[in-house]
Motif scaffolding. Structure first.
Motif, PDB file in Angstrom:
ATOM      1  N   LEU A  32       0.823  -1.211   0.000  1.00 18.45           N
ATOM      2  CA  LEU A  32       0.000   0.000   0.000  1.00 18.45           C
ATOM      3  C   LEU A  32       0.858   1.262   0.000  1.00 18.45           C
ATOM      4  O   LEU A  32       0.616   2.192  -0.783  1.00 18.45           O
ATOM      5  N   ILE A  33       1.877   1.297   0.821  1.00 16.42           N
ATOM      6  CA  ILE A  33       2.730   2.487   0.919  1.00 16.42           C
ATOM      7  C   ILE A  33       3.525   2.686  -0.368  1.00 16.42           C
ATOM      8  O   ILE A  33       3.614   3.811  -0.887  1.00 16.42           O
ATOM      9  N   LEU A  34       4.101   1.612  -0.908  1.00 19.05           N
ATOM     10  CA  LEU A  34       4.865   1.743  -2.154  1.00 19.05           C
ATOM     11  C   LEU A  34       3.979   2.132  -3.328  1.00 19.05           C
ATOM     12  O   LEU A  34       4.389   2.913  -4.189  1.00 19.05           O
ATOM     13  N   ARG A  35       2.755   1.596  -3.376  1.00 23.04           N
ATOM     14  CA  ARG A  35       1.825   1.993  -4.439  1.00 23.04           C
ATOM     15  C   ARG A  35       1.526   3.489  -4.378  1.00 23.04           C
ATOM     16  O   ARG A  35       1.462   4.162  -5.405  1.00 23.04           O
ATOM     17  N   ALA A  36       1.345   4.000  -3.158  1.00 22.59           N
ATOM     18  CA  ALA A  36       1.058   5.421  -3.005  1.00 22.59           C
ATOM     19  C   ALA A  36       2.272   6.271  -3.372  1.00 22.59           C
ATOM     20  O   ALA A  36       2.135   7.299  -4.040  1.00 22.59           O
ATOM     21  N   LEU A  37       3.459   5.843  -2.942  1.00 22.04           N
ATOM     22  CA  LEU A  37       4.669   6.630  -3.216  1.00 22.04           C
ATOM     23  C   LEU A  37       5.070   6.616  -4.687  1.00 22.04           C
ATOM     24  O   LEU A  37       5.634   7.593  -5.186  1.00 22.04           O
ATOM     25  N   THR A  38       4.809   5.509  -5.386  1.00 21.82           N
ATOM     26  CA  THR A  38       5.216   5.393  -6.792  1.00 21.82           C
ATOM     27  C   THR A  38       4.048   5.617  -7.756  1.00 21.82           C
ATOM     28  O   THR A  38       4.176   5.320  -8.935  1.00 21.82           O
ATOM     29  N   PHE A  39       2.945   6.150  -7.232  1.00 20.06           N
ATOM     30  CA  PHE A  39       1.761   6.434  -8.043  1.00 20.06           C
ATOM     31  C   PHE A  39       1.286   5.201  -8.807  1.00 20.06           C
ATOM     32  O   PHE A  39       0.940   5.265  -9.984  1.00 20.06           O
ATOM     33  N   GLY A  40       1.304   4.043  -8.156  1.00 22.17           N
ATOM     34  CA  GLY A  40       0.764   2.823  -8.722  1.00 22.17           C
ATOM     35  C   GLY A  40       1.685   2.038  -9.629  1.00 22.17           C
ATOM     36  O   GLY A  40       1.270   1.061 -10.229  1.00 22.17           O
ATOM     37  N   ARG A  41       2.952   2.432  -9.734  1.00 18.85           N
ATOM     38  CA  ARG A  41       3.856   1.738 -10.645  1.00 18.85           C
ATOM     39  C   ARG A  41       4.529   0.524 -10.011  1.00 18.85           C
ATOM     40  O   ARG A  41       4.866  -0.424 -10.708  1.00 18.85           O
ATOM     41  N   TYR A  42       4.779   0.575  -8.711  1.00 17.34           N
ATOM     42  CA  TYR A  42       5.452  -0.545  -8.038  1.00 17.34           C
ATOM     43  C   TYR A  42       4.786  -0.774  -6.706  1.00 17.34           C
ATOM     44  O   TYR A  42       4.440   0.175  -6.031  1.00 17.34           O
ATOM     45  N   PRO A  43       4.604  -1.948  -6.297  1.00 18.43           N
ATOM     46  CA  PRO A  43       4.835  -3.227  -6.973  1.00 18.43           C
ATOM     47  C   PRO A  43       3.736  -3.526  -7.977  1.00 18.43           C
ATOM     48  O   PRO A  43       2.616  -3.056  -7.842  1.00 18.43           O
ATOM     49  N   PRO A  44       4.078  -4.345  -8.981  1.00 18.84           N
ATOM     50  CA  PRO A  44       3.055  -4.709  -9.975  1.00 18.84           C
ATOM     51  C   PRO A  44       2.052  -5.696  -9.378  1.00 18.84           C
ATOM     52  O   PRO A  44       2.128  -6.032  -8.200  1.00 18.84           O
ATOM     53  N   GLU A  45       1.150  -6.180 -10.193  1.00 19.88           N
ATOM     54  CA  GLU A  45       0.195  -7.177  -9.730  1.00 19.88           C
ATOM     55  C   GLU A  45       0.952  -8.362  -9.143  1.00 19.88           C
ATOM     56  O   GLU A  45       2.081  -8.635  -9.530  1.00 19.88           O
ATOM     57  N   LYS A  46       0.305  -9.069  -8.239  1.00 17.47           N
ATOM     58  CA  LYS A  46       0.981 -10.163  -7.545  1.00 17.47           C
ATOM     59  C   LYS A  46       1.405 -11.279  -8.504  1.00 17.47           C
ATOM     60  O   LYS A  46       2.350 -12.000  -8.224  1.00 17.47           O
ATOM     61  N   SER A  47       0.734 -11.409  -9.637  1.00 14.44           N
ATOM     62  CA  SER A  47       1.082 -12.473 -10.578  1.00 14.44           C
ATOM     63  C   SER A  47       2.392 -12.189 -11.308  1.00 14.44           C
ATOM     64  O   SER A  47       3.056 -13.110 -11.773  1.00 14.44           O
ATOM     65  N   LYS A  48       2.793 -10.920 -11.421  1.00 18.60           N
ATOM     66  CA  LYS A  48       4.052 -10.566 -12.078  1.00 18.60           C
ATOM     67  C   LYS A  48       5.203 -10.673 -11.084  1.00 18.60           C
ATOM     68  O   LYS A  48       5.025 -10.495  -9.886  1.00 18.60           O
ATOM     69  N   LEU A  49       6.375 -10.943 -11.610  1.00 18.24           N
ATOM     70  CA  LEU A  49       7.547 -11.092 -10.755  1.00 18.24           C
ATOM     71  C   LEU A  49       7.980  -9.749 -10.178  1.00 18.24           C
ATOM     72  O   LEU A  49       8.082  -8.756 -10.894  1.00 18.24           O
ATOM     73  N   HIS A  50       8.213  -9.745  -8.878  1.00 26.51           N
ATOM     74  CA  HIS A  50       8.793  -8.598  -8.197  1.00 26.51           C
ATOM     75  C   HIS A  50       9.376  -9.077  -6.873  1.00 26.51           C
ATOM     76  O   HIS A  50       9.167 -10.210  -6.463  1.00 26.51           O
ATOM     77  N   ASN A  51      10.111  -8.230  -6.213  1.00 23.53           N
ATOM     78  CA  ASN A  51      10.799  -8.610  -4.986  1.00 23.53           C
ATOM     79  C   ASN A  51       9.850  -8.475  -3.800  1.00 23.53           C
ATOM     80  O   ASN A  51       9.699  -7.397  -3.226  1.00 23.53           O
ATOM     81  N   LYS A  52       9.229  -9.579  -3.415  1.00 25.32           N
ATOM     82  CA  LYS A  52       8.249  -9.570  -2.326  1.00 25.32           C
ATOM     83  C   LYS A  52       8.907  -9.290  -0.989  1.00 25.32           C
ATOM     84  O   LYS A  52       8.300  -8.674  -0.111  1.00 25.32           O
ATOM     85  N   GLU A  53      10.153  -9.720  -0.827  1.00 29.07           N
ATOM     86  CA  GLU A  53      10.862  -9.455   0.426  1.00 29.07           C
ATOM     87  C   GLU A  53      11.118  -7.964   0.604  1.00 29.07           C
ATOM     88  O   GLU A  53      10.992  -7.429   1.698  1.00 29.07           O
ATOM     89  N   PHE A  54      11.475  -7.269  -0.484  1.00 25.37           N
ATOM     90  CA  PHE A  54      11.693  -5.826  -0.410  1.00 25.37           C
ATOM     91  C   PHE A  54      10.409  -5.109  -0.003  1.00 25.37           C
ATOM     92  O   PHE A  54      10.429  -4.215   0.843  1.00 25.37           O
ATOM     93  N   VAL A  55       9.305  -5.500  -0.581  1.00 23.82           N
ATOM     94  CA  VAL A  55       8.017  -4.878  -0.266  1.00 23.82           C
ATOM     95  C   VAL A  55       7.681  -5.091   1.209  1.00 23.82           C
ATOM     96  O   VAL A  55       7.263  -4.163   1.906  1.00 23.82           O
TER      97      VAL A  55
END
Length: 76
Positions: A32-55
């Motif tokens: 939620l915080i990263l979505r707000a700070l990056t205006f919805g760009r990161y993290p992507p949908e859960k189905s796409k690869l991204h660093n879940k530990e970083f989030v």
């Protein structure tokens, strides 16, 4: 010698368990915080690869900073 191997296995298992607890617990606040700070760009949908530990760690850090700032006399 065998006790060292057992202790190593137990330590690795405990570390993995704690890591999973952090990821499961703090992923959504971090998301939620990263979505707000990056205006919805990161993290992507859960189905796409991204660093879940970083989030999750970002969510944990944000909550800790929020708690520290609200504690009287203990803020930054």
């Amino acid at each position: 010698m065998a006790l060292d191997a057992i202790a190593e296995i137990v330590a690795k298992a405990a570390g993995q368990f704690l890591g999973e607890v952090v990821v499961v617990t703090f992923y959504w606040p971090g998301w939620l915080i990263l979505r707000a700070l990056t205006f919805g760009r990161y993290p992507p949908e859960k189905s796409k690869l991204h660093n879940k530990e970083f989030v999750a760690i970002f969510g944990l850090a944000a909550i800790l900073v929020g708690v520290l700032l609200t504690v009287p006399g203990g803020g930054l």
